[in-house]
Structure formats: structure tokens, C-alpha cells
Design an enzyme around this catalytic site. Structure first.
Site: not given
Length: 207
Positions: A33, A175
């Protein structure tokens, strides 16, 4: 407060969201992400390439605008793309119309049937609006959370989170962000090596 392994009750409360894939297949679905980000996203891509691993990148529209060359590299390497809103909006703190408009603004750049709500926070009314705007949309959550975003978490614990809790068909969340960089750069290579030795494949999520 968060759990490395998503509890079954949460999945039951939000059955229209996708939490995992096929538990009968020895496959892991890696997701990243908040990118694309210079240095961080290329690091992820280089490590994935070492293990012939394909993943899914949930991109922030504004980051795609800022770094189109890295975004193209992600696509050219054969990874799947997901929408993560244009400005990383928290659905719980955003009115529905603003949330939808921000999603659509990102969609102009991303053009994907996959979406993940930032922070995992989205109202049922927003789910309805997004699916009305894009009927084939799949809203992707996760089964295992690395915790790499947590600045108080030791990198070793981040690696333990994913090694101990990941099983067949799990969607694992990392992430490719500056905030997560230190922990992700430690955990991802170790996890890829461990899972590869355990016989797992790494596939992108299907749109």
C-alpha cells in the site's frame, strides 16, 4: 490497536469485502500500500524479482501523478494494480460524496477493478457507492498484517508477524512507504526467503 491475523469475526461482519483467496492452494498474495515511492518501491520490485514473485500494489493516485515512471515499472514487471484513493482518505472521517470523488479521481489514473480502503476504514454506505460507480469492483482487505507501518515495532517482530501467521491463500499487507521503509526492508526479504523454502508461490490478485 491491531492484530497481525485478521479475526474471523471481522470477516463475518464485512462479508462483501475480500479477506483471503483460496486456502486450498499453496499460494500467498502479497500486497503493498501507499506507493509508488522513489527508492522504496524499486526496493520492493527488486526483491520480488529475485523470487519470481508477483504482487498487487494499491497505489495512491497523487503518488502515481508524482512518480509515473515508477508506476510504469510496477506494471511492466507484471504486478497487479489497485486503487487506494487519490489522497489516502480515511473513510470513517470522510463524507461519502468526497470519498467517491476521490476514488474516481484516482481511477482515472489507475483504471483497475481492485480497491483497498486506506487504514482499512470504509463505511457500508461508501462500499455501496463505489460498487454502484464501478459494478465489477473488488474491495480487498487482508488476512495478515505485517505491522511495518508501526514506528514502535521492531523489524524482527514485523518479520515474525508474517512468518507465524501466514497460510495458504492469505492476503498479506506490507507498505512501500517512507514510514514503513525500515521495517519493510528487513521483513520482506526474510519473509520471501522463508516462504520460498516452504514451497509457496506468490501471485497477484485477479481483477
Amino acid at each position: 490497536m491491531y492484530l497481525a491475523k485478521t479475526p474471523w469475526l471481522l470477516k463475518k461482519l464485512y462479508p462483501k469485502l475480500i479477506w483471503n483467496v483460496d486456502h486450498n492452494k499453496r499460494c500467498i498474495y502479497l500486497t503493498f500500500d501507499d506507493g509508488p515511492i522513489p527508492i522504496v518501491t524499486p526496493f520492493v520490485l527488486n526483491n520480488l524479482k529475485m523470487y519470481n514473485a508477483k504482487a498487487t500494489f494499491f497505489c495512491i493516485g497523487d503518488n502515481v501523478r508524482k512518480h509515473p515512471d515508477i508506476f510504469e515499472q510496477v506494471k511492466n514487471d507484471g504486478h497487479a494494480i489497485g486503487n487506494h484513493t487519490y489522497n489516502h482518505l480515511n473513510g470513517w472521517k470522510t463524507d461519502d460524496r468526497t470519498y467517491l470523488d476521490n476514488f474516481l479521481k484516482a481511477d482515472e489514473l489507475l483504471d483497475t477493478e481492485l480497491f483497498r480502503p486506506p487504514y482499512g476504514r470504509i463505511k457500508r454506505s461508501q462500499v455501496k457507492l463505489l460498487k454502484e460507480a464501478k459494478p465489477g469492483l473488488k474491495i480487498i482487505m487482508w488476512g495478515v498484517l505485517s505491522g511495518d507501518f508501526d514506528i514502535n515495532l521492531k523489524p524482527e517482530k514485523c518479520l515474525d508477524n508474517v512468518r507465524e501467521h501466514t497460510d495458504n491463500g492469505d492476503i498479506v499487507l506490507f507498505h512501500d512507504s517512507l514510514k514503513a521503509k525500515k521495517r519493510m526492508e528487513y521483513a520482506l526479504p526474510g519473509a520471501l526467503e522463508y516462504w520460498s523454502n516452504e514451497g509457496y508461490e506468490f501471485n497477484p490478485l485477479a481483477p
